[in-house]
Design a protein around this motif. Sequence first.
Motif, PDB file in Angstrom:
ATOM      1  N   TYR A 290      76.609  53.071  -1.509  1.00 40.85           N
ATOM      2  CA  TYR A 290      77.238  53.386  -0.324  1.00 40.85           C
ATOM      3  C   TYR A 290      78.323  52.594  -0.348  1.00 40.85           C
ATOM      4  CZ  TYR A 290      76.560  51.584   4.126  1.00 40.85           C
ATOM      5  OH  TYR A 290      77.175  50.593   6.173  1.00 40.85           O
ATOM      6  N   GLN A 291      78.999  52.044  -0.680  1.00 37.44           N
ATOM      7  CA  GLN A 291      80.404  51.346  -0.625  1.00 37.44           C
ATOM      8  C   GLN A 291      81.397  52.474  -0.983  1.00 37.44           C
ATOM      9  OE1 GLN A 291      80.982  48.619   0.816  1.00 37.44           O
ATOM     10  NE2 GLN A 291      78.752  47.595   1.074  1.00 37.44           N
TER      11      GLN A 291
ATOM     12  N   ASP B 214      78.644  55.767   9.115  1.00 35.74           N
ATOM     13  CA  ASP B 214      78.494  53.763   9.100  1.00 35.74           C
ATOM     14  C   ASP B 214      79.840  54.209   9.499  1.00 35.74           C
ATOM     15  OD1 ASP B 214      75.760  53.247   9.322  1.00 35.74           O
ATOM     16  OD2 ASP B 214      75.929  51.966   7.501  1.00 35.74           O
ATOM     17  N   ARG B 215      80.673  54.942   9.234  1.00 32.96           N
ATOM     18  CA  ARG B 215      82.344  54.992   8.523  1.00 32.96           C
ATOM     19  C   ARG B 215      82.349  55.593   9.774  1.00 32.96           C
ATOM     20  NH1 ARG B 215      86.798  53.416   5.785  1.00 32.96           N
ATOM     21  NH2 ARG B 215      88.477  54.700   6.924  1.00 32.96           N
TER      22      ARG B 215
ATOM     23  N   GLN C  74      84.718  53.827  13.142  1.00 35.99           N
ATOM     24  CA  GLN C  74      86.142  54.511  13.281  1.00 35.99           C
ATOM     25  C   GLN C  74      86.290  54.748  14.241  1.00 35.99           C
ATOM     26  OE1 GLN C  74      88.689  54.177  10.791  1.00 35.99           O
ATOM     27  NE2 GLN C  74      87.238  53.328   9.691  1.00 35.99           N
TER      28      GLN C  74
ATOM     29  N   GLU D 264      74.143  50.850  -3.957  1.00 33.86           N
ATOM     30  CA  GLU D 264      75.236  50.129  -3.932  1.00 33.86           C
ATOM     31  C   GLU D 264      76.172  50.162  -3.919  1.00 33.86           C
ATOM     32  OE1 GLU D 264      76.454  47.169  -0.765  1.00 33.86           O
ATOM     33  OE2 GLU D 264      74.682  47.956  -0.674  1.00 33.86           O
TER      34      GLU D 264
ATOM     35  N   LYS E  11      81.906  54.630   1.839  1.00 31.56           N
ATOM     36  CA  LYS E  11      81.998  54.477   3.011  1.00 31.56           C
ATOM     37  C   LYS E  11      83.773  53.543   2.997  1.00 31.56           C
ATOM     38  CE  LYS E  11      80.994  50.423   6.273  1.00 31.56           C
ATOM     39  NZ  LYS E  11      80.003  49.541   6.610  1.00 31.56           N
ATOM     40  N   ALA E  12      84.223  53.961   2.419  1.00 24.51           N
ATOM     41  CA  ALA E  12      85.895  52.826   1.714  1.00 24.51           C
ATOM     42  C   ALA E  12      86.770  54.718   1.982  1.00 24.51           C
ATOM     43  CB  ALA E  12      86.005  52.863   0.578  1.00 24.51           C
TER      44      ALA E  12
ATOM     45  N   LYS F 138      74.128  58.059   5.318  1.00 23.28           N
ATOM     46  CA  LYS F 138      73.999  56.385   5.542  1.00 23.28           C
ATOM     47  C   LYS F 138      75.394  56.228   6.010  1.00 23.28           C
ATOM     48  CE  LYS F 138      71.557  52.557   6.084  1.00 23.28           C
ATOM     49  NZ  LYS F 138      73.116  51.570   6.995  1.00 23.28           N
ATOM     50  N   ALA F 139      76.247  56.182   4.667  1.00 22.23           N
ATOM     51  CA  ALA F 139      77.617  55.805   4.664  1.00 22.23           C
ATOM     52  C   ALA F 139      78.694  56.592   5.314  1.00 22.23           C
ATOM     53  CB  ALA F 139      78.375  55.929   3.143  1.00 22.23           C
ATOM     54  N   ALA F 140      78.359  57.559   5.623  1.00 20.24           N
ATOM     55  CA  ALA F 140      78.974  58.556   6.827  1.00 20.24           C
ATOM     56  C   ALA F 140      78.875  58.363   7.688  1.00 20.24           C
ATOM     57  CB  ALA F 140      78.996  59.741   5.994  1.00 20.24           C
TER      58      ALA F 140
END
Length: 375
Positions: free
Chosen positions: A75-76, A120-121, A125, A72, A79-80, A116-118
């Motif tokens: 991921y976060q 979603d980001r 956007q 987690e 994603k930030a 996955k994080a990339a």
Amino acid sequence: MEKFTFAVPCLFGLEGLVGDELRRMGLADVKVEDRRAFFTGDFLDMARANLRLRMGERVMLLLGRFEARTFEELYQGVKALPLEAVIPRDGQFPVKGYSLSSQLHSVPDCQSIVKKAAVDRLGAQYGLTWLPETGAIYQIRFSLMKDVCEVFLDTSGLSLHKRGYRAVGNEAPLHETMAAAMVNLARYRGRDFFWDPFCGSGTIAIEAALAALNRAPGLGRSFGAERWPTVPKEIWQQARAEAKDLEYRGEYRILATDIDENSLEIARANAVKAGVSKYIDFRQGDATRLPLPCDKGTICCNPPYGERMLEQKSAQQLYHALGRHLRYADGWKKVIISSEPEFERCYGFKADKKRKLYNGRLLCYVYLYGEKVPR
């Protein structure tokens, strides 16, 4: 122009030399760590480093650094990151990475989380539920070290040691970056006679010629970031023009010999591809019997290792014969790389200085003989 932090990974033991390269380019905030160096600059500095670095392996743009002990947090953290500042809506962004001494030790799982994080980001956007990934490649590279994650974009594409001149190699090629490091450690600048008595595919001699000419080793190849629409093409044109303006002209005395004619044919072809064939004299001969070409100069070589081409006993016999042959070559500086732990005993002389390096994953030492070797 916006400033970024860039990382330059390198073979273990070359960090200080890479840092010196970056400082000579006038790049800012140069810091050296194990197996890498950092600098701060804009896209023009990035292009300069890709073109002109001799001993670095690639140039990577640092996107962010954060602690990641759980999936987690990983991921976060990803994603930030402001990925959209560099990756456009159609950009391809494959993920590679590694993990050392971290709780998140499964690299495939980490790759999936970062991807996955990339997605979603960037999807958020650009207002997309599905990203086409049909454009240029933006290779994401992550490292997990002691639960700290660093995320980069690789601007180089192919590793910088792949200059483009060595389409084929002989049985045990030396990385171009390692060959360039040996030339650097020999302090060869084109003024002395330079001889590689075990030239193989010609890498050391070619890197010596490039160094003497002060020719940027990346001029003959392309880079991943050249295809990024976020980096203006004028930047690469300016960096190439600057690199060409820094070249020297002169006559250089570089001799490359090998006992194997097939290796010499490969070396000659590689020198032609590198554009330096007129500066190197290739000859067939036994390094333990050839007369010295002149009274003084620099011998820089990579004799066969016992682990790879010869049985260890045969390699040791070769080192002994070489040391006996060069016993009275007092006017010559010698820079010799070997993975043989008994090299100095076999060669017959204790080195004035030796330097621990890794040629890929192979532990080696560079042995330096001569009064003016770097301390």
